[in-house]
Design a protein around this motif. Sequence first.
Motif, PDB file in Angstrom:
ATOM      1  N   HIS A 171       0.681  -1.220  -0.150  1.00 28.54           N
ATOM      2  CA  HIS A 171      -0.029  -0.070  -0.040  1.00 28.54           C
ATOM      3  C   HIS A 171       1.040   1.294   0.061  1.00 28.54           C
ATOM      4  CE1 HIS A 171      -3.699   2.174   1.069  1.00 28.54           C
ATOM      5  NE2 HIS A 171      -4.209   1.542   0.093  1.00 28.54           N
ATOM      6  N   GLY A 212     -10.420   0.723  12.864  1.00 33.71           N
ATOM      7  CA  GLY A 212     -11.116   0.356  11.589  1.00 33.71           C
ATOM      8  C   GLY A 212     -11.751   1.120  10.680  1.00 33.71           C
ATOM      9  N   PHE A 213     -11.763   2.396  11.041  1.00 33.63           N
ATOM     10  CA  PHE A 213     -12.391   3.591  10.235  1.00 33.63           C
ATOM     11  C   PHE A 213     -11.277   4.699  10.190  1.00 33.63           C
ATOM     12  CE2 PHE A 213     -16.811   2.426  10.099  1.00 33.63           C
ATOM     13  CZ  PHE A 213     -16.947   1.557  11.013  1.00 33.63           C
ATOM     14  N   HIS A 250      -8.603   7.046   7.287  1.00 37.90           N
ATOM     15  CA  HIS A 250      -7.631   6.774   6.335  1.00 37.90           C
ATOM     16  C   HIS A 250      -6.854   7.953   5.928  1.00 37.90           C
ATOM     17  CE1 HIS A 250      -4.761   4.873   3.654  1.00 37.90           C
ATOM     18  NE2 HIS A 250      -5.131   3.671   3.890  1.00 37.90           N
ATOM     19  N   ARG A 251      -5.457   7.984   6.101  1.00 31.87           N
ATOM     20  CA  ARG A 251      -4.746   9.057   5.840  1.00 31.87           C
ATOM     21  C   ARG A 251      -4.915   9.489   4.246  1.00 31.87           C
ATOM     22  NH1 ARG A 251      -0.273  11.240   7.993  1.00 31.87           N
ATOM     23  NH2 ARG A 251      -1.545  11.604   9.802  1.00 31.87           N
ATOM     24  N   LYS A 293     -10.032   9.380   1.143  1.00 36.64           N
ATOM     25  CA  LYS A 293     -11.148  10.099   1.929  1.00 36.64           C
ATOM     26  C   LYS A 293     -12.302   9.947   1.379  1.00 36.64           C
ATOM     27  CE  LYS A 293      -8.161  11.838   4.482  1.00 36.64           C
ATOM     28  NZ  LYS A 293      -8.070  11.234   5.787  1.00 36.64           N
ATOM     29  N   ARG A 345     -10.172  -0.832  -1.027  1.00 32.74           N
ATOM     30  CA  ARG A 345     -10.061  -2.718  -0.851  1.00 32.74           C
ATOM     31  C   ARG A 345     -11.511  -2.976  -0.195  1.00 32.74           C
ATOM     32  NH1 ARG A 345      -4.400  -1.518   2.123  1.00 32.74           N
ATOM     33  NH2 ARG A 345      -5.868   0.085   3.067  1.00 32.74           N
ATOM     34  N   ARG A 404       2.022  -8.482   4.383  1.00 30.97           N
ATOM     35  CA  ARG A 404       2.789  -7.074   4.003  1.00 30.97           C
ATOM     36  C   ARG A 404       4.235  -7.239   3.792  1.00 30.97           C
ATOM     37  NH1 ARG A 404       0.866  -1.781   4.151  1.00 30.97           N
ATOM     38  NH2 ARG A 404      -0.946  -2.852   3.332  1.00 30.97           N
TER      39      ARG A 404
HETATM   40  C1  SDX Z   1      -4.012   1.030   8.049  1.00 28.38           C
HETATM   41  O1  SDX Z   1      -1.509   4.335   5.307  1.00 28.38           O
HETATM   42  C2  SDX Z   1      -1.668   3.318   4.984  1.00 28.38           C
HETATM   43  O2  SDX Z   1      -2.003   2.980   3.864  1.00 28.38           O
HETATM   44  C3  SDX Z   1      -2.494   2.224   6.075  1.00 28.38           C
HETATM   45  C4  SDX Z   1      -3.078   1.067   5.448  1.00 28.38           C
HETATM   46  C5  SDX Z   1      -2.152   0.056   4.871  1.00 28.38           C
HETATM   47  O3  SDX Z   1      -2.578  -0.635   3.925  1.00 28.38           O
HETATM   48  O4  SDX Z   1      -0.885   0.308   5.037  1.00 28.38           O
HETATM   49  O5  SDX Z   1      -4.308   1.259   4.872  1.00 28.38           O
HETATM   50  C6  SDX Z   1      -3.332   0.130   6.667  1.00 28.38           C
HETATM   51  O6  SDX Z   1      -3.538   1.506   8.992  1.00 28.38           O
HETATM   52  C7  SDX Z   1      -5.276   1.572   8.009  1.00 28.38           C
HETATM   53  C8  SDX Z   1      -5.698   2.545   9.175  1.00 28.38           C
HETATM   54  C9  SDX Z   1      -6.171   1.540  10.503  1.00 28.38           C
HETATM   55  N1  SDX Z   1      -6.397   2.487  11.635  1.00 28.38           N
HETATM   56  C10 SDX Z   1      -7.282   2.466  12.133  1.00 28.38           C
HETATM   57  O7  SDX Z   1      -8.475   2.039  11.955  1.00 28.38           O
HETATM   58  C11 SDX Z   1      -7.205   3.476  13.445  1.00 28.38           C
HETATM   59  C12 SDX Z   1      -8.327   4.429  13.314  1.00 28.38           C
HETATM   60  N2  SDX Z   1      -8.227   5.174  12.446  1.00 28.38           N
HETATM   61  C13 SDX Z   1      -7.693   6.721  12.830  1.00 28.38           C
HETATM   62  O8  SDX Z   1      -6.743   6.720  13.613  1.00 28.38           O
HETATM   63  C14 SDX Z   1      -7.273   7.527  11.270  1.00 28.38           C
HETATM   64  O9  SDX Z   1      -8.291   7.594  10.686  1.00 28.38           O
HETATM   65  C15 SDX Z   1      -6.178   7.261  10.780  1.00 28.38           C
HETATM   66  C16 SDX Z   1      -4.928   7.222  11.630  1.00 28.38           C
HETATM   67  C17 SDX Z   1      -6.230   5.994  10.099  1.00 28.38           C
HETATM   68  C18 SDX Z   1      -5.728   8.527   9.834  1.00 28.38           C
HETATM   69  O10 SDX Z   1      -5.511   9.490  10.669  1.00 28.38           O
HETATM   70  P1  SDX Z   1      -5.553  10.933  10.098  1.00 28.38           P
HETATM   71  O11 SDX Z   1      -4.976  10.963   8.633  1.00 28.38           O
HETATM   72  O12 SDX Z   1      -4.793  11.886  11.297  1.00 28.38           O
HETATM   73  O13 SDX Z   1      -6.989  11.296  10.168  1.00 28.38           O
HETATM   74  P2  SDX Z   1      -7.672  12.492   9.481  1.00 28.38           P
HETATM   75  O14 SDX Z   1      -6.508  13.804   9.566  1.00 28.38           O
HETATM   76  O15 SDX Z   1      -8.547  12.297   8.247  1.00 28.38           O
HETATM   77  O16 SDX Z   1      -8.745  12.854  10.795  1.00 28.38           O
HETATM   78  C19 SDX Z   1      -9.565  13.784  10.150  1.00 28.38           C
HETATM   79  C20 SDX Z   1     -10.562  13.959  11.587  1.00 28.38           C
HETATM   80  C21 SDX Z   1      -9.871  13.997  12.824  1.00 28.38           C
HETATM   81  O17 SDX Z   1     -10.641  14.844  13.619  1.00 28.38           O
HETATM   82  P3  SDX Z   1     -10.001  15.996  14.419  1.00 28.38           P
HETATM   83  O18 SDX Z   1      -8.610  15.670  15.418  1.00 28.38           O
HETATM   84  O19 SDX Z   1      -9.494  16.919  13.402  1.00 28.38           O
HETATM   85  O20 SDX Z   1     -11.116  16.680  15.417  1.00 28.38           O
HETATM   86  O21 SDX Z   1     -11.363  12.670  11.479  1.00 28.38           O
HETATM   87  C22 SDX Z   1     -11.207  12.349  12.962  1.00 28.38           C
HETATM   88  C23 SDX Z   1      -9.918  12.698  13.295  1.00 28.38           C
HETATM   89  O22 SDX Z   1      -9.877  12.658  14.947  1.00 28.38           O
HETATM   90  N3  SDX Z   1     -10.818  10.716  12.523  1.00 28.38           N
HETATM   91  C24 SDX Z   1     -11.610   9.774  13.448  1.00 28.38           C
HETATM   92  C25 SDX Z   1     -11.169   8.437  12.984  1.00 28.38           C
HETATM   93  N4  SDX Z   1     -10.482   8.910  11.780  1.00 28.38           N
HETATM   94  C26 SDX Z   1     -10.194  10.211  11.810  1.00 28.38           C
HETATM   95  N5  SDX Z   1     -12.523  10.186  14.538  1.00 28.38           N
HETATM   96  C27 SDX Z   1     -12.840   8.749  14.980  1.00 28.38           C
HETATM   97  N6  SDX Z   1     -12.467   7.396  14.456  1.00 28.38           N
HETATM   98  C28 SDX Z   1     -11.827   7.499  13.585  1.00 28.38           C
HETATM   99  N7  SDX Z   1     -11.166   6.169  13.402  1.00 28.38           N
END
Ligand code: SDX
Length: 371
Positions: free
Chosen positions: A185, A256-257, A259-260, A263, A268, A335
């Motif tokens: 990825h 599980g919700f 993604h960086r 959007k 997948r 991976r």
């Molecule tokens: C993987 O990078 C990759 O490609 C990774 C991956 C791969 O194949 O290698 O795809 C695998 O790691 C998938 C991600 C798995 N992680 C999770 O499910 C953990 C929960 N997700 C969040 O921690 C978050 O969505 C991230 C870490 C995945 C992304 O973080 P970002 O880029 O900092 O999120 P964002 O900037 O888009 O968030 C915008 C807003 C924020 O609110 P504020 O702090 O600005 O008020 O949305 C919020 C975030 O807090 N937000 C969430 C959230 N994800 C974003 N709020 C609640 N739950 C969530 N899951």
Amino acid sequence: MTEIHKGLAGVVVDTTAISSVDPESNSLLYRGYPADQLAERCVFEEVAYLLWHGELPTPDELAAFQGRGRSQRALPGAVIDAVLALPTTCHPMDVVRTAVSIIGAHDPSAQDPSPEANLAKSVRLLAQIPAVVAVDQRRRRGLDPIEPRDDLKFADNLFWMTFGEVPDPVVLRAFEVSLVLYAEHSFNASTFTARVIASTLSDLHSAVTGAVGALKGPLHGGANEAVMATFAQIGTADRAAAWLDAEIAAKRKVMGFGHRVYKHGDSRVPTMRRWLGTLVEHYDRPDLLDLYLALEDAMAARTGILPNLDYPTGPAYHLMGFDTPTFTPLFAASRVVGWTAHVMEQLASNSLIRPLSLYDGPPRREVPARP
Ligand code: SDX
């Protein structure tokens, strides 16, 4: 005014020919092929070959590639002994991280930086990590290791070593789909970790060890395990909305919700979600799907945040019988192909990865003179 890119969000630091993650078209290409098509039409070893060599293998090339991997599945005794000696209180990702280090320490070619040696090490790691995962889950259940079989495909052999049997073809197919979707990825946190380590001209096993450490985190690969913990907390579908309201109020992230990069939803998810539905039917677990959908709907309604691949994969691995702490090691077992492909790409046209920082500590001051 210096612009800070915290978390390197949105920053393009290099090119790669291995995969393309395109949030606009919500697509993922492995060497130009759509990952969802590869997942439906190929076995995992074909995709590993593609990611490493840049082309899908011919039938003869696949047979030779599978033969090469299958002949190296058995763990060296020292690695098995080391895994069995680790406390069962440590996390399974710590076992994978430790085992990769020990595999490297016992590999006479570990310090050979040549492309040929690095490919051979990558083939060995792909072949042997499944045995680490299987031995570890079994020892935590008080069960002895099961020897790998070289007459089985990668996915079938992993089940054989873990459970002592090969499951129904529909379960195997769902598992193979998850392995293909997890394989690569682009510059995700664990892959970029591997590239940073490779960029210093350190060795491949060190790069993979670092990548395992990065993948463990719940913001990254550890999320698939955390999804099942979430489901256990919620219990039944009718309680999902209230649970989520409490999490949002507490400003806790829902595993599980989000993604960086994606959007508009993780490209997948549709494929893995379809296979989760197949598994729910196969195991007759409509309650699990009800809970899955209730939380997904509540998240969409309250936050607009969509699932990532870990969301359907967690419950899928649960239905397959894997222990929850084994989920992220399964992610790593796949991976490792992406990590090692990126290590070899980094070394092929290397530049030391060393970003800058903007100092915001105390201004210059003198150390008090000593008497
Ligand atoms: C993987 O990078 C990759 O490609 C990774 C991956 C791969 O194949 O290698 O795809 C695998 O790691 C998938 C991600 C798995 N992680 C999770 O499910 C953990 C929960 N997700 C969040 O921690 C978050 O969505 C991230 C870490 C995945 C992304 O973080 P970002 O880029 O900092 O999120 P964002 O900037 O888009 O968030 C915008 C807003 C924020 O609110 P504020 O702090 O600005 O008020 O949305 C919020 C975030 O807090 N937000 C969430 C959230 N994800 C974003 N709020 C609640 N739950 C969530 N899951």
